[in-house]
Motif scaffolding. Sequence first.
Motif, PDB file in Angstrom:
ATOM      1  N   UNK A  28       0.788  -1.194  -0.120  1.00 19.63           N
ATOM      2  CA  UNK A  28      -0.133   0.008   0.071  1.00 19.63           C
ATOM      3  C   UNK A  28       0.763   1.212  -0.018  1.00 19.63           C
ATOM      4  N   UNK A  29       2.009   1.495   0.880  1.00 19.00           N
ATOM      5  CA  UNK A  29       2.742   2.435   0.874  1.00 19.00           C
ATOM      6  C   UNK A  29       4.067   1.937   1.212  1.00 19.00           C
ATOM      7  N   UNK A  30       5.016   2.117   0.282  1.00 15.48           N
ATOM      8  CA  UNK A  30       6.345   1.722   0.339  1.00 15.48           C
ATOM      9  C   UNK A  30       7.163   1.939   1.806  1.00 15.48           C
ATOM     10  N   UNK A  31       7.613   1.503   2.589  1.00 17.14           N
ATOM     11  CA  UNK A  31       8.239   1.449   3.794  1.00 17.14           C
ATOM     12  C   UNK A  31       9.505   2.729   3.554  1.00 17.14           C
ATOM     13  N   UNK A  32       9.804   3.522   4.440  1.00 16.88           N
ATOM     14  CA  UNK A  32      10.733   4.480   4.112  1.00 16.88           C
ATOM     15  C   UNK A  32      11.942   4.184   4.902  1.00 16.88           C
ATOM     16  N   UNK A  33      13.085   3.686   4.820  1.00 24.02           N
ATOM     17  CA  UNK A  33      14.025   3.725   5.755  1.00 24.02           C
ATOM     18  C   UNK A  33      14.811   4.790   5.934  1.00 24.02           C
ATOM     19  N   UNK A  34      15.104   5.224   7.190  1.00 22.02           N
ATOM     20  CA  UNK A  34      15.790   6.538   7.464  1.00 22.02           C
ATOM     21  C   UNK A  34      17.396   6.381   7.042  1.00 22.02           C
ATOM     22  N   UNK A  35      17.884   7.080   6.423  1.00 24.86           N
ATOM     23  CA  UNK A  35      19.279   7.230   6.115  1.00 24.86           C
ATOM     24  C   UNK A  35      20.022   8.204   6.758  1.00 24.86           C
ATOM     25  N   UNK A  36      21.330   7.976   6.638  1.00 24.89           N
ATOM     26  CA  UNK A  36      22.454   8.958   7.311  1.00 24.89           C
ATOM     27  C   UNK A  36      22.239  10.520   6.598  1.00 24.89           C
ATOM     28  N   UNK A  37      21.984  10.224   5.592  1.00 20.65           N
ATOM     29  CA  UNK A  37      21.774  11.832   5.085  1.00 20.65           C
ATOM     30  C   UNK A  37      20.505  12.346   4.935  1.00 20.65           C
ATOM     31  N   UNK A  38      19.717  11.772   5.747  1.00 18.36           N
ATOM     32  CA  UNK A  38      18.499  12.441   6.124  1.00 18.36           C
ATOM     33  C   UNK A  38      18.596  13.394   7.193  1.00 18.36           C
ATOM     34  N   UNK A  39      17.359  14.167   7.181  1.00 18.48           N
ATOM     35  CA  UNK A  39      17.368  15.205   8.190  1.00 18.48           C
ATOM     36  C   UNK A  39      15.858  15.404   8.529  1.00 18.48           C
ATOM     37  N   UNK A  40      15.598  15.521   9.943  1.00 14.99           N
ATOM     38  CA  UNK A  40      14.323  15.768  10.238  1.00 14.99           C
ATOM     39  C   UNK A  40      14.279  17.151  10.688  1.00 14.99           C
TER      40      UNK A  40
END
Length: 242
Positions: A28-40
């Motif tokens: 239904x919605x591809x899971x998104x894995x958090x990466x090192x180059x991500x920022x919240x």
Amino acid sequence: MSRGGRRRFLAWSAASAALSVSAIRAWAAPAIAVRESDVLIVVDVQNCFMPGGSLAVKDGDRIVPLINRLARSFKHVVLTQDWHTADHVSFASQHPGKKPFETVQLPYGTQVLWPDHCVQGTEGAMLHKGLDIPRAELILRKGYRREVDSYSAFLEADKKTQTGLGGYLQQRGLKRVFFAGLATDFCVAWSALDARRQGFEALVIEDACRGIDNQGSLAKAWAEMTAAAVQRIQSTDLVEKT
Ligand code: VGL
Ligand code: ZN
């Protein structure tokens, strides 16, 4: 149905029943894995925007525990703070005869007028007490010049003055920007749109945001974000860690 057909049908039903909930969700919605180059980026989780505040966003306080939890999955977290002078040009109180939520024309374009809010150094401008993200590496203040508002964490409302956030993220190798906070249709949306314009991937975690929705502003903001390829995701789309 033939006997073979019924057997195939039964086999198919059993297989369907065996589909796990996670498999269905993955479809239904591809899971998104958090990466090192991500920022919240946690936008404007400040007292003035909480229920009872001067520019209250409905259920603004409800997202705080979720944001705390989400932040733990990210290696990089940035907080923003709306940070106005007491006589800020975005305040209706500075425009005789004008009321909050009306507009005025300013040199840089149309400005919505707001109740006084997030005045520098006041209790209303403080981050919500329940926000628990000690690892946050940057607190970016915006809208601190009297003559220019800044919904966006990247670019002031004059569309010329950079806040420096784009440079910061780029120099630190951060490429994908996730947004949570307040308000979906103003500071979150403008920030996400500018993130796209500055070459970042942008994802807004819808259930970790709340909107003001003044005269259709929420639907308009989502339409603009969708057109700019800002991804509209839910907190449940994120899988913990990489
Ligand atoms: C905001 C209106 C005025 C926001 C800030 O944080 O969305 N909205 N100032
Ligand atoms: Zn403001």
